[in-house]
Motif scaffolding. Structure first.
Motif, PDB file in Angstrom:
ATOM      1  N   ASP A  86      -7.180   0.883  -2.409  1.00 16.37           N
ATOM      2  CA  ASP A  86      -8.357   0.260  -2.988  1.00 16.37           C
ATOM      3  C   ASP A  86      -9.147   1.259  -3.827  1.00 16.37           C
ATOM      4  N   GLU A  87      -9.302   2.491  -3.314  1.00 14.56           N
ATOM      5  CA  GLU A  87     -10.078   3.512  -4.025  1.00 14.56           C
ATOM      6  C   GLU A  87      -9.375   3.963  -5.295  1.00 14.56           C
ATOM      7  N   PHE A  88      -8.051   4.220  -5.209  1.00 15.77           N
ATOM      8  CA  PHE A  88      -7.307   4.736  -6.355  1.00 15.77           C
ATOM      9  C   PHE A  88      -6.823   3.639  -7.294  1.00 15.77           C
ATOM     10  N   ARG A  89      -6.922   2.381  -6.869  1.00 17.18           N
ATOM     11  CA  ARG A  89      -6.338   1.251  -7.601  1.00 17.18           C
ATOM     12  C   ARG A  89      -4.881   1.562  -7.916  1.00 17.18           C
ATOM     13  N   ALA A  90      -4.131   1.853  -6.867  1.00 20.37           N
ATOM     14  CA  ALA A  90      -2.714   2.208  -6.975  1.00 20.37           C
ATOM     15  C   ALA A  90      -1.981   1.656  -5.758  1.00 20.37           C
ATOM     16  N   VAL A  91      -0.678   1.371  -5.919  1.00 23.23           N
ATOM     17  CA  VAL A  91       0.089   0.825  -4.807  1.00 23.23           C
ATOM     18  C   VAL A  91       1.533   1.335  -4.881  1.00 23.23           C
ATOM     19  N   PRO A  92       2.063   1.875  -3.760  1.00 27.02           N
ATOM     20  CA  PRO A  92       3.464   2.303  -3.749  1.00 27.02           C
ATOM     21  C   PRO A  92       4.377   1.084  -3.700  1.00 27.02           C
ATOM     22  N   PHE A  93       5.534   1.139  -4.403  1.00 29.87           N
ATOM     23  CA  PHE A  93       6.374  -0.067  -4.411  1.00 29.87           C
ATOM     24  C   PHE A  93       7.858   0.212  -4.136  1.00 29.87           C
ATOM     25  N   LYS A  94       8.278   1.505  -4.195  1.00 32.27           N
ATOM     26  CA  LYS A  94       9.663   1.800  -3.814  1.00 32.27           C
ATOM     27  C   LYS A  94       9.818   3.305  -3.596  1.00 32.27           C
ATOM     28  N   ALA A 103       2.630   2.495  -8.475  1.00 32.32           N
ATOM     29  CA  ALA A 103       2.090   1.767  -9.628  1.00 32.32           C
ATOM     30  C   ALA A 103       0.622   2.128  -9.807  1.00 32.32           C
ATOM     31  N   MET A 104       0.264   2.557 -11.024  1.00 33.04           N
ATOM     32  CA  MET A 104      -1.092   3.020 -11.317  1.00 33.04           C
ATOM     33  C   MET A 104      -1.554   2.485 -12.670  1.00 33.04           C
ATOM     34  N   GLN A 105      -2.853   2.409 -12.852  1.00 38.03           N
ATOM     35  CA  GLN A 105      -3.386   2.013 -14.155  1.00 38.03           C
ATOM     36  C   GLN A 105      -3.525   3.211 -15.081  1.00 38.03           C
ATOM     37  N   ASP A 106      -3.519   4.442 -14.531  1.00 31.68           N
ATOM     38  CA  ASP A 106      -3.704   5.643 -15.336  1.00 31.68           C
ATOM     39  C   ASP A 106      -2.748   6.728 -14.839  1.00 31.68           C
ATOM     40  N   PRO A 107      -1.454   6.610 -15.125  1.00 32.20           N
ATOM     41  CA  PRO A 107      -0.471   7.528 -14.551  1.00 32.20           C
ATOM     42  C   PRO A 107      -0.524   8.957 -15.085  1.00 32.20           C
ATOM     43  N   VAL A 108      -1.310   9.209 -16.127  1.00 33.05           N
ATOM     44  CA  VAL A 108      -1.409  10.580 -16.641  1.00 33.05           C
ATOM     45  C   VAL A 108      -2.656  11.296 -16.120  1.00 33.05           C
ATOM     46  N   ASN A 109      -3.376  10.656 -15.220  1.00 34.49           N
ATOM     47  CA  ASN A 109      -4.548  11.270 -14.595  1.00 34.49           C
ATOM     48  C   ASN A 109      -4.063  12.248 -13.527  1.00 34.49           C
ATOM     49  N   ILE A 110      -4.041  13.532 -13.857  1.00 30.33           N
ATOM     50  CA  ILE A 110      -3.460  14.545 -12.970  1.00 30.33           C
ATOM     51  C   ILE A 110      -4.225  14.640 -11.661  1.00 30.33           C
ATOM     52  N   THR A 111      -5.543  14.565 -11.725  1.00 30.62           N
ATOM     53  CA  THR A 111      -6.349  14.654 -10.504  1.00 30.62           C
ATOM     54  C   THR A 111      -6.011  13.511  -9.558  1.00 30.62           C
ATOM     55  N   THR A 113      -3.211  11.641  -9.490  1.00 28.48           N
ATOM     56  CA  THR A 113      -1.844  11.744  -8.953  1.00 28.48           C
ATOM     57  C   THR A 113      -1.760  12.827  -7.879  1.00 28.48           C
ATOM     58  N   ASP A 114      -2.516  13.910  -8.035  1.00 24.37           N
ATOM     59  CA  ASP A 114      -2.545  14.950  -7.003  1.00 24.37           C
ATOM     60  C   ASP A 114      -3.158  14.414  -5.711  1.00 24.37           C
ATOM     61  N   ASP A 115      -4.214  13.609  -5.841  1.00 29.66           N
ATOM     62  CA  ASP A 115      -4.849  13.017  -4.656  1.00 29.66           C
ATOM     63  C   ASP A 115      -3.867  12.102  -3.922  1.00 29.66           C
ATOM     64  N   ARG A 117      -0.566  12.217  -4.071  1.00 28.77           N
ATOM     65  CA  ARG A 117       0.499  13.048  -3.506  1.00 28.77           C
ATOM     66  C   ARG A 117       0.053  13.665  -2.176  1.00 28.77           C
ATOM     67  N   PHE A 118      -1.212  14.071  -2.113  1.00 25.67           N
ATOM     68  CA  PHE A 118      -1.744  14.652  -0.876  1.00 25.67           C
ATOM     69  C   PHE A 118      -1.816  13.602   0.231  1.00 25.67           C
ATOM     70  N   VAL A 119      -2.240  12.382  -0.125  1.00 25.97           N
ATOM     71  CA  VAL A 119      -2.391  11.315   0.866  1.00 25.97           C
ATOM     72  C   VAL A 119      -1.043  10.900   1.451  1.00 25.97           C
ATOM     73  N   VAL A 120      -0.024  10.721   0.598  1.00 26.86           N
ATOM     74  CA  VAL A 120       1.280  10.232   1.073  1.00 26.86           C
ATOM     75  C   VAL A 120       2.162  11.372   1.587  1.00 26.86           C
ATOM     76  N   ASN A 121       1.772  12.617   1.246  1.00 27.51           N
ATOM     77  CA  ASN A 121       2.481  13.811   1.737  1.00 27.51           C
ATOM     78  C   ASN A 121       3.960  13.797   1.345  1.00 27.51           C
ATOM     79  N   MET A 122       4.231  13.465   0.082  1.00 27.32           N
ATOM     80  CA  MET A 122       5.598  13.500  -0.423  1.00 27.32           C
ATOM     81  C   MET A 122       5.557  13.447  -1.942  1.00 27.32           C
ATOM     82  N   PRO A 123       6.626  13.808  -2.614  1.00 23.29           N
ATOM     83  CA  PRO A 123       6.638  13.744  -4.082  1.00 23.29           C
ATOM     84  C   PRO A 123       6.432  12.297  -4.563  1.00 23.29           C
ATOM     85  N   ILE A 124       5.721  12.127  -5.676  1.00 25.02           N
ATOM     86  CA  ILE A 124       5.503  10.779  -6.208  1.00 25.02           C
ATOM     87  C   ILE A 124       5.922  10.727  -7.672  1.00 25.02           C
TER      88      ILE A 124
END
Length: 567
Positions: A86-94, A103-111, A113-115, A117-124
């Motif tokens: 809800d906060e990131f407006r993003a959802v993992p799908f596979k 899936a993200m609305q702003d996939p080039v937002n490095i900050t 994507t880093d957040d 990656r930290f939450v899911v604790n794996m490469p994204i």
């Protein structure tokens, strides 16, 4: 980012520069928060497929649509908690080879994507998706966690309701307020209010029931009613999180709540008042993401913008904004202050209460219970060597006198009055006890305003109005320009079938000149002031509204309703 995407679409020949300009203007309308890409799709300037191709090329990444998010495995959804989706407006799908595709609305937002990656604790692997499709996926896979009313009601068994009755009788408000159903219900109500772009949420107790209503675009809408047994507990919960006295139920109280919704800060101004059947609470939603505080985003005409720009840059004088409660006066004043908020200008505001915190402004909250009135605050503000002063409202002779005296000593003073139109503000000041020569010497401009709802751009269609409706506005069909097309909304999901989305202000601007000042000195009547002001170019509210109708922005019904006192 929005302008770059717009330029890409122009360069690819998908839209014209004019269409881009129109979409950017529409995008900035108060209470409409479409991103530019979606705005262009809604206005039928570009298709969703065309947009996705350009965005995919721009981001140099894959674009997925709603079909790719329809069947996401539970184990994949579980990799990112609901609150983070809800906060990131993003959802993992596979997941492929140990890499999580998100899936993200702003996939080039490095900050961002880093957040993640930290939450899911794996490469994204960030993948581009439409923001609406992402929202639908979050609703679909996390719907139960949204605290929807149905799921909340499922938690309320007969025994739970009986327990609420017992706790209320025993006065155990704290235990009631901390119960899971109450927390879930309040979260649901607040989240829904913010998502619907409501300006207020009302909690109202009655003898045989309890009502919750939202005010959207100035109109109240009722949500499904919670059980009346939850009324006291909900009010108690509101008082706890707004740091009010939970045990005080006999006196009105005011407080604030600071929340973060979908990654953006939102302030709620809380007001409680005792009624015959319990306490009533109203939460004013102060969301900068919804309300535009930029003078150039208020959809003024070129003439209005020119006059505003000239008036607010005067070195001294009094500028008044007038109109009934809820007519947008505060928003207009904030936009004016924002425009002149520069390093070399010191601005002090005196407000009851401070609605929005703005960098660069010294904002003083009025507190009459502690003895800090508008008069005392204004006198103290003058000792702070300001260039510009805002007085939230001129309510009495004392405040009016200090405001006038401040302008005479070289300050520019902004304030509000409650009058029906601009000319009547002159006589209102005189009736308060301000000498006519002081009013004539200090008042530079008076701006009367009203808000009208704007037609939903997603379901906007042309139509031919009846002669009766035209007569309500005093329009002779024979005088309507040949190129004018009337529009109205049909109702759709985007506007929740209200046919309107957002509001726009009508401005009646009275800029005083020597001729009008002479009439003020002669104690001329409101009628004489109005006639001379019209003769010298002032456009009355109703005529401004008619032009908004001709421009396809609003409807006849809205202008009639907003300017009924002008008849």
């Amino acid at each position: 980012m929005s302008i770059r995407i717009g330029d890409l679409l122009v360069n690819n020949g998908l839209i014209t520069k004019y269409q881009l300009e129109v979409a950017l203007q529409e995008q900035q309308v108060a209470e409409i928060r479409y991103q530019l890409g979606r705005q262009l799709v809604v206005m039928d300037f570009v298709t969703k497929h065309e947009l996705s191709e350009v965005l995919s090329e721009h981001y140099e990444c894959t674009f997925i649509d709603a079909e790719d998010l329809e069947k996401i495995p539970d184990e994949i959804i579980a990799k990112m908690p609901f609150d983070k989706c809800d906060e990131f407006r993003a959802v993992p799908f596979k997941e492929v080879d140990g890499v999580l595709y998100v899936a993200m609305q702003d996939p080039v937002n490095i900050t961002l994507t880093d957040d993640i990656r930290f939450v899911v604790n794996m490469p994204i692997e960030p993948v581009l998706a439409d923001i609406a499709d992402i929202g639908d996926a979050i609703e679909k896979y996390h719907g139960a966690k949204l605290g929807g009313l149905n799921s909340i009601m499922d938690d309320l068994t007969d025994s739970t309701v009986e327990t609420f009755d017992e706790m209320e009788k025993s006065g155990d408000l704290m235990q009631m307020a901390d119960s899971r159903p109450v927390i879930k219900l309040l979260n649901h109500v607040l989240k829904a209010g913010i998502e619907h772009e409501a300006s207020d949420v009302h909690f109202e107790p009655y003898e045989d029931g309890f009502r919750v209503r939202y005010r959207v675009d100035g109109v109240l809408y009722e949500m499904e009613a919670p059980p009346p047994q939850m009324a006291a507990a909900l009010i108690a919960r509101i008082k706890i999180i707004s740091k009010l006295n939970i045990s005080e139920t006999r006196l009105p109280q005011d407080g604030r709540i600071a929340l973060t919704i979908a990654g953006r800060p939102v302030d709620l101004r809380v007001s409680t008042i005792p009624t015959k059947f319990g306490e009533s609470a109203v939460l004013r939603i102060l969301d900068k993401g919804v309300v535009s505080l930029d003078l150039h985003n208020l959809r003024m005409s070129d003439h209005e913008l020119t006059v505003f720009d000239r008036v607010i840059k005067k070195p001294s004088g009094v500028v008044l904004v007038t109109g009934p409660t809820g007519s947008g006066k505060t928003t207009t004043l904030y936009a004016c202050l924002n425009e002149i908020n520069k390093e070399d200008v010191k601005i002090i505001t005196n407000e009851d209460p401070v609605e929005y915190n703005i960098d660069g402004l010294i904002q003083v909250p009025i507190n009459p219970t502690q003895g800090l009135t508008f008069g005392k605050s204004l006198r103290a503000s003058l000792r702070q060597d300001p260039d510009v002063i805002l007085v939230g409202e001129i309510r009495d002779k004392e405040t009016a006198e200090i405001a006038v005296e401040s302008s005479l000593t070289g300050h520019l003073v902004f304030s509000t009055l409650h009058t029906n139109d601009a000319p009547s503000s002159i006589t209102r000041l005189v009736d308060m006890g301000i000498d006519a020569f002081l009013v004539a010497a200090t008042v530079e401009a008076i701006i009367a305003q009203r808000l009208v709802r704007t037609i939903c751009p997603a379901c906007k269609v042309p139509y031919t109005p009846s002669q009766e409706s035209l007569m309500q506005l005093g329009i002779d069909p024979a005088t309507i320009p040949g190129d004018v097309t009337f529009y109205r909304g049909e109702g759709c999901d985007e506007c929740r079938h209200t046919r309107y989305r957002g509001r726009v202000a009508l401005y009646e601007i009275l800029e005083l000149n020597n001729t009008l000042r002479e009439l003020v000195l002669k104690h001329s009547s409101i009628q004489e002031l109005t006639e001379k002001a019209l003769e010298m170019g002032m456009i009355p509210l109703r005529q401004v509204g008619i032009q908004k109708i001709f421009d396809g922005i609003t409807t006849i019904e809205e202008v009639v309703h907003a300017t009924v006192t002008m008849d």
